[in-house]
Design a protein around this motif. Structure first.
Motif, PDB file in Angstrom:
ATOM      1  N   GLY A   1      21.178  33.160 -65.011  1.00 17.50           N
ATOM      2  CA  GLY A   1      22.011  32.073 -64.525  1.00 17.50           C
ATOM      3  C   GLY A   1      22.694  31.261 -65.609  1.00 17.50           C
ATOM      4  O   GLY A   1      23.124  30.136 -65.353  1.00 17.50           O
ATOM      5  N   ASN A   2      22.736  31.807 -66.829  1.00 18.72           N
ATOM      6  CA  ASN A   2      23.290  31.059 -67.967  1.00 18.72           C
ATOM      7  C   ASN A   2      22.579  29.729 -68.188  1.00 18.72           C
ATOM      8  O   ASN A   2      23.186  28.715 -68.527  1.00 18.72           O
ATOM      9  CB  ASN A   2      24.796  30.827 -67.798  1.00 18.72           C
ATOM     10  CG  ASN A   2      25.615  31.998 -68.302  1.00 18.72           C
ATOM     11  OD1 ASN A   2      25.162  32.758 -69.157  1.00 18.72           O
ATOM     12  ND2 ASN A   2      26.814  32.165 -67.760  1.00 18.72           N
ATOM     13  N   GLY A   3      21.269  29.730 -67.964  1.00 23.01           N
ATOM     14  CA  GLY A   3      20.462  28.564 -68.301  1.00 23.01           C
ATOM     15  C   GLY A   3      20.073  27.677 -67.141  1.00 23.01           C
ATOM     16  O   GLY A   3      19.228  26.795 -67.298  1.00 23.01           O
ATOM     17  N   THR A   4      20.637  27.894 -65.947  1.00 26.37           N
ATOM     18  CA  THR A   4      20.276  27.096 -64.774  1.00 26.37           C
ATOM     19  C   THR A   4      20.105  28.008 -63.572  1.00 26.37           C
ATOM     20  O   THR A   4      20.670  29.102 -63.521  1.00 26.37           O
ATOM     21  CB  THR A   4      21.349  26.041 -64.443  1.00 26.37           C
ATOM     22  OG1 THR A   4      22.588  26.698 -64.173  1.00 26.37           O
ATOM     23  CG2 THR A   4      21.518  25.064 -65.591  1.00 26.37           C
TER      24      THR A   4
ATOM     25  N   VAL B   1      25.590  35.730 -62.061  1.00 29.62           N
ATOM     26  CA  VAL B   1      26.222  34.817 -63.020  1.00 29.62           C
ATOM     27  C   VAL B   1      26.074  35.363 -64.426  1.00 29.62           C
ATOM     28  O   VAL B   1      27.029  35.413 -65.208  1.00 29.62           O
ATOM     29  CB  VAL B   1      25.599  33.406 -62.912  1.00 29.62           C
ATOM     30  CG1 VAL B   1      26.144  32.493 -64.010  1.00 29.62           C
ATOM     31  CG2 VAL B   1      25.881  32.812 -61.530  1.00 29.62           C
ATOM     32  N   ASN B   2      24.862  35.824 -64.769  1.00 20.53           N
ATOM     33  CA  ASN B   2      24.642  36.421 -66.093  1.00 20.53           C
ATOM     34  C   ASN B   2      23.484  37.413 -66.001  1.00 20.53           C
ATOM     35  O   ASN B   2      22.321  37.041 -66.108  1.00 20.53           O
ATOM     36  CB  ASN B   2      24.337  35.356 -67.147  1.00 20.53           C
ATOM     37  CG  ASN B   2      24.296  35.943 -68.545  1.00 20.53           C
ATOM     38  OD1 ASN B   2      25.174  36.707 -68.942  1.00 20.53           O
ATOM     39  ND2 ASN B   2      23.270  35.589 -69.309  1.00 20.53           N
ATOM     40  N   GLU B   3      23.813  38.667 -65.795  1.00 21.04           N
ATOM     41  CA  GLU B   3      22.802  39.697 -65.650  1.00 21.04           C
ATOM     42  C   GLU B   3      22.132  39.997 -66.989  1.00 21.04           C
ATOM     43  O   GLU B   3      22.801  40.157 -68.004  1.00 21.04           O
ATOM     44  CB  GLU B   3      23.425  40.971 -65.085  1.00 21.04           C
ATOM     45  CG  GLU B   3      22.428  42.090 -64.827  1.00 21.04           C
ATOM     46  CD  GLU B   3      23.058  43.305 -64.177  1.00 21.04           C
ATOM     47  OE1 GLU B   3      22.630  44.438 -64.509  1.00 21.04           O
ATOM     48  OE2 GLU B   3      23.982  43.133 -63.347  1.00 21.04           O
ATOM     49  N   VAL B   4      20.782  40.109 -66.955  1.00 19.97           N
ATOM     50  CA  VAL B   4      20.036  40.409 -68.180  1.00 19.97           C
ATOM     51  C   VAL B   4      19.193  41.672 -68.058  1.00 19.97           C
ATOM     52  O   VAL B   4      18.695  42.189 -69.058  1.00 19.97           O
ATOM     53  CB  VAL B   4      19.135  39.219 -68.571  1.00 19.97           C
ATOM     54  CG1 VAL B   4      19.969  37.996 -68.930  1.00 19.97           C
ATOM     55  CG2 VAL B   4      18.138  38.887 -67.462  1.00 19.97           C
ATOM     56  N   TYR B   5      19.017  42.167 -66.833  1.00 21.36           N
ATOM     57  CA  TYR B   5      18.161  43.354 -66.661  1.00 21.36           C
ATOM     58  C   TYR B   5      18.509  44.009 -65.330  1.00 21.36           C
ATOM     59  O   TYR B   5      18.823  43.331 -64.351  1.00 21.36           O
ATOM     60  CB  TYR B   5      16.681  42.964 -66.677  1.00 21.36           C
ATOM     61  CG  TYR B   5      15.729  44.130 -66.496  1.00 21.36           C
ATOM     62  CD1 TYR B   5      15.454  44.995 -67.548  1.00 21.36           C
ATOM     63  CD2 TYR B   5      15.108  44.353 -65.270  1.00 21.36           C
ATOM     64  CE1 TYR B   5      14.580  46.059 -67.380  1.00 21.36           C
ATOM     65  CE2 TYR B   5      14.238  45.422 -65.095  1.00 21.36           C
ATOM     66  CZ  TYR B   5      13.985  46.274 -66.158  1.00 21.36           C
ATOM     67  OH  TYR B   5      13.120  47.332 -65.995  1.00 21.36           O
TER      68      TYR B   5
END
Length: 441
Positions: free
Chosen positions: A35-38, A50-54
């Motif tokens: 979530g880009n920090g949130t 919002v911001n995929e990491v895995y």
């Protein structure tokens, strides 16, 4: 913060088309984002996180056993992957389209390379008009099952069938020796003060007659229960330990087995205390069948450890659901303070087993759950184009039976052992400050 799962516009469209054409869409992957920090609020127009990491293949996809329109998708993050936060989750199909999206309570996923090993299973629940429209193709070389996951599946089987092997009983008890729940009175979901008896007080503890109950605390970690006899009543509290079937009968506490009850206790005045045991239909149901009671044990105004060892000399009646342990003081209109209560299969009393408070709460919430006042805890999602809403709340623990449920807003639509479905209004979320589910004996 509200946590919810919803179908994307594209996902809803593809499922509607598949349903109309009697075809299916294949759900294949789960994506994790930070979530880009949130923690983000999901939106039906999303086509990506919002911001995929895995991302990984889905570990499981199934229809909820109690609601044919609830689809449960499970993803697995192994201990070798991590060093990121989990705040958002998405489900993708074989075409690479985002079908469902949800937010997730902030969870940090470490990795083994950081000398911290932690497997995580992420579960998403969403409602569709026809579960037949979605499928999952599983690659056995990718699907993983941790020890915890296998244990949970065995536990789920035991909970569903309510018929146990000895190993399943040990699993259900999490391998702990103390069969008493909340034996040190750290869990008080319904408050700290109770006036009048014949009600539950501290989690799993029931007071009888004209007995008031207060929470007492001598330190941050050392709590206790004060049972106060009023209107000519003796101080009395009890707990009913659930009987679990082993094979075809409720013989978990087998004939001839030896058990010991222990506690630390004091009185407002010197008095005698008796410990009674017996099978019953539950704390409020009666049909009591005595097993054995202790002699009168003298206590003083200072805490002292008391013990009672007995042998099971009777079998439960067919309707009995629990083994009751009760403490009663001899002095009327006086109080007794009690803590560190333990019930164990042993000929002697061993040191009190202090379980992690989070685990203790989870074990208690198998029987009763009450939300924290003022906290919004409803997940919600749309179920039709008109915007009519249903609000699904997932209980923290799988409950003993399908509970009675209530909420301060909306209406109860359906309840299972895992969740409750409430109805709400049009066009926006419902904020609830009170949710309660009761599956106690």
């Amino acid at each position: 913060m509200q946590y919810l799962t919803l179908l994307t516009q594209l996902g809803a469209s593809k499922i509607a088309t598949a349903t109309a054409n009697n075809t299916t869409i294949n759900l294949t992957q789960i994506a994790i984002g930070d979530g880009n920090g949130t923690v983000p609020m999901p939106n039906a127009t999303q086509t990506a996180l919002v911001n995929e990491v895995y991302r990984a293949n889905l570990n499981d996809l199934k229809v909820d056993e109690n609601n044919a329109n609830w689809v449960v998708a499970v993803g697995y993050i192994p201990s070798t992957e991590g060093n990121f936060w989990v705040r958002e989750v998405g489900i993708y199909d074989a075409d690479g389209d985002l079908i469902a999206v949800g937010n997730y309570p902030e969870t940090f996923k470490p990795m083994m390379a950081d000398n911290v090993a932690k497997d995580i299973y992420i579960k998403m629940i969403f409602e569709i008009s026809s579960a037949d429209a979605v499928t999952l193709e599983v690659d056995p070389s990718i699907v993983m099952a941790s020890r915890e996951y296998v244990s949970q599946e065995l536990l789920n089987y035991a909970l569903k069938s309510n018929v146990y092997t000895k190993n399943e009983v040990n699993l259900l008890n999490r391998g702990y020796k103390n069969r008493i729940l909340n034996g040190n009175f750290n869990i008080w979901q319904e408050g700290d003060t109770f006036v009048g008896g014949n009600k539950y007080t501290a989690d799993m503890w029931y007071s009888a007659g004209g007995v008031n109950v207060n929470r007492i605390s001598d330190s941050h970690t050392d709590n206790g229960l004060r049972a106060i006899g009023t209107n000519g009543f003796h101080p009395l509290v009890l707990q009913t330990i659930e009987l679990k079937k082993v094979g075809s009968s409720k013989d978990e506490f087998s004939l001839g087995s030896t058990h010991t009850v222990s506690a630390e206790i004091r009185g407002s005045v010197p008095m005698n205390v008796q410990i009674g045991t017996g099978f019953s239909d539950g704390s409020t149901a009666g049909n009591y069948q005595a097993i054995e009671k202790s002699s009168k044990i003298p206590i003083t105004t200072n805490y002292q450890k008391i013990t009672f060892t007995f042998t099971i000399g009777a079998s439960p009646n067919p309707t009995n659901e629990g083994l009751e342990v009760r403490f009663i003081g001899s002095a009327v209109n006086k109080y007794m303070d009690i803590k560190k209560i333990q019930f164990e299969e042993s000929p002697i009393a061993t040191p009190f087993e202090q379980r992690d408070i989070g685990l203790e709460l989870s074990m208690c919430q198998r029987y009763f759950y009450k939300s924290t006042s003022g906290v919004n805890m409803i997940q919600y999602y749309r179920i039709d184009p008109a915007g009519s809403l249903r609000y699904a709340f997932q209980f923290p623990s799988t409950m003993r039976i399908v509970p009675s449920a209530s909420i301060d807003v909306g209406n109860v639509v359906n309840v299972t052992k895992d969740m409750a479905l409430f109805s709400g209004g049009i066009g926006g979320p419902v904020y609830a400050t009170f949710i309660e589910a009761d599956a106690r004996l």
